[in-house]
Enzyme design. Structure first.
Site, PDB file in Angstrom:
ATOM      1  N   CYS A 136       0.927  -1.231   0.047  1.00  0.00           N
ATOM      2  CA  CYS A 136      -0.168   0.048   0.224  1.00  0.00           C
ATOM      3  C   CYS A 136       1.606   1.318   0.429  1.00  0.00           C
ATOM      4  O   CYS A 136       1.833   1.744   0.803  1.00  0.00           O
ATOM      5  CB  CYS A 136      -1.263   0.460   1.240  1.00  0.00           C
ATOM      6  SG  CYS A 136      -1.571   1.394   1.258  1.00  0.00           S
ATOM      7  N   CYS A 139      -0.632   3.964   2.055  1.00  0.00           N
ATOM      8  CA  CYS A 139      -0.180   3.886   3.765  1.00  0.00           C
ATOM      9  C   CYS A 139       1.335   3.989   4.051  1.00  0.00           C
ATOM     10  O   CYS A 139       2.238   5.067   5.079  1.00  0.00           O
ATOM     11  CB  CYS A 139       0.246   2.165   4.187  1.00  0.00           C
ATOM     12  SG  CYS A 139      -1.631   1.946   3.837  1.00  0.00           S
ATOM     13  N   ASP A 140       2.387   3.821   3.086  1.00  0.00           N
ATOM     14  CA  ASP A 140       3.743   3.492   3.745  1.00  0.00           C
ATOM     15  C   ASP A 140       4.536   4.190   2.724  1.00  0.00           C
ATOM     16  O   ASP A 140       5.444   4.220   3.283  1.00  0.00           O
ATOM     17  CB  ASP A 140       4.026   1.484   3.110  1.00  0.00           C
ATOM     18  CG  ASP A 140       3.295   1.256   4.281  1.00  0.00           C
ATOM     19  OD1 ASP A 140       2.630   1.575   5.241  1.00  0.00           O
ATOM     20  OD2 ASP A 140       3.243  -0.426   3.891  1.00  0.00           O
TER      21      ASP A 140
END
Ligand code: NDP
Length: 310
Positions: A136, A139-140
């Site tokens: 992701c 997300c990261d």
């Protein structure tokens, strides 16, 4: 063993727990089965910095534990167990088998079983999950600011991830196993026109390499057996997701990729009293916050449905 409940929630990610918080606060005492991965996909990531309300970020496991405690506080009966079969057709009550043994009869069922990201299946990928290997970018990606990263895949998701990462990172390699992208034309153009993205066509990943700190690179191999090493600190796998809908085949309307079809602007499935929320019905946004929002919608719709039939 058999049991009758008013409302049953399947899944324990942000969608399932948000539905549980709303239903339990409405006095509907839901029973929630956690499923195969208690806490859902967020428990496989490290820190989450884009969930509103946590200015310093929060660990994925901790966020899910907090949602669980919030649901329990208002009376949700959270149980360990996996739905293994359903009968939404015979009626009048919906029938769900848990762990192939117990049968639950429910007036309403909220499906929040999520989706699973596909991985390449390499031992080195497993080793560096959460230490440079991610599924992701939203997300990261931030953790790799001004660094070099790689994205595997040639579909729309991979292109989106690469474009997103190009706004944060120094350089983005796209590792595409064929000699063309599968993504839509518009996404292809965006990727081709982005000077920070270099597409490595015809390459597969042989191994992800790293040290005790995390990923440092990847060894790629092409059809002729030629190897090439790239130096990256983030390795994003974007080769698709599989919705966790195996047990709903033949029971609910699913799209060609297996996602549950819900009425537009609603969580209503084709069966009255069965609602679906979160990633199991969303292949576009796939965020914790959008899953939570649709869990809220499912609970409100389920409550209305229960009021109608009672
Ligand atoms: P896709 O199935 O479309 O693409 C997967 C990509 O990963 C393909 O390039 C495939 O290669 C590659 N791949 C699969 N397995 C491997 C492997 N083991 N090793 C290396 N590469 C692999 O998945 P997406 O998640 O990209 O998209 C799913 C659906 O969601 C699509 O319909 C897409 O259009 C849609 N979507 C739409 C978006 C939007 O509209 N904004 C955003 C994201 C997705 P190959 O081509 O060789 O099979």
């Amino acid at each position: 063993m058999e049991e009758k409940v008013k409302s049953l929630i399947l899944g324990s990610g942000p969608a399932g727990y948000t539905a549980a918080i709303y239903l339990s606060r409405a006095g509907l005492s839901p029973v929630l089965y956690e499923g195969i991965l208690p806490g859902g996909q967020l428990t496989t990531t490290t820190i989450i910095e884009n969930f509103p309300g946590f200015p310093d970020g929060i660990g994925g496991v901790e966020l899910m534990e907090r949602m669980k405690q919030q649901a329990i506080r208002f009376g949700t009966d959270v149980r360990y167990g996996v739905a293994t079969k359903v009968d939404f057709i015979t009626g009048p009550l919906h029938k769900v088998w848990i762990d192939n043994e117990k049968i639950i009869y429910a007036n309403v069922v909220i499906i929040a079983t999520g989706a699973s990201a596909k991985y390449l299946g390499l031992p080195s990928e497993e080793k560096y999950k959460g230490k440079g290997v991610s599924v992701c970018a939203t997300c990261d990606g931030f953790f790799y600011k001004n660094q070099n990263v790689a994205v595997v895949g040639g579909g729309d998701t991979a292109c989106e991830e690469a474009l997103y990462l190009s706004t944060i990172c120094n350089k983005v390699y796209m590792i595409v196993r064929k000699n063309y992208l599968r993504a839509s034309k518009i996404m292809q153009q965006k990727v081709f026109n982005n000077p920070k993205i270099e597409i490595l066509f015809g390459y597969q990943t042989k191994e992800i390499v790293g040290n005790s700190e995390g990923v440092t690179g990847a060894i790629l191999i092409n059809e002729t057996g030629k190897e090439r090493k790239i130096e990256v600190s983030g390795f994003f796998v974007a080769i698709g997701h599989t919705p966790n809908t195996e047990i709903f085949k033949g029971q609910l309307d699913l799209d060609e990729s297996g996602y549950i079809i819900t009425k537009p602007g609603s969580t209503q499935t084709n069966i009255a009293g069965v609602f679906a929320c979160g990633d199991v019905q969303d292949k576009v946004y796939r965020q914790a916050i959008t899953a939570a929002a649709s869990g809220c919608m499912a609970a409100i719709e389920a409550e209305k449905y229960l009021n109608l039939i009672n």
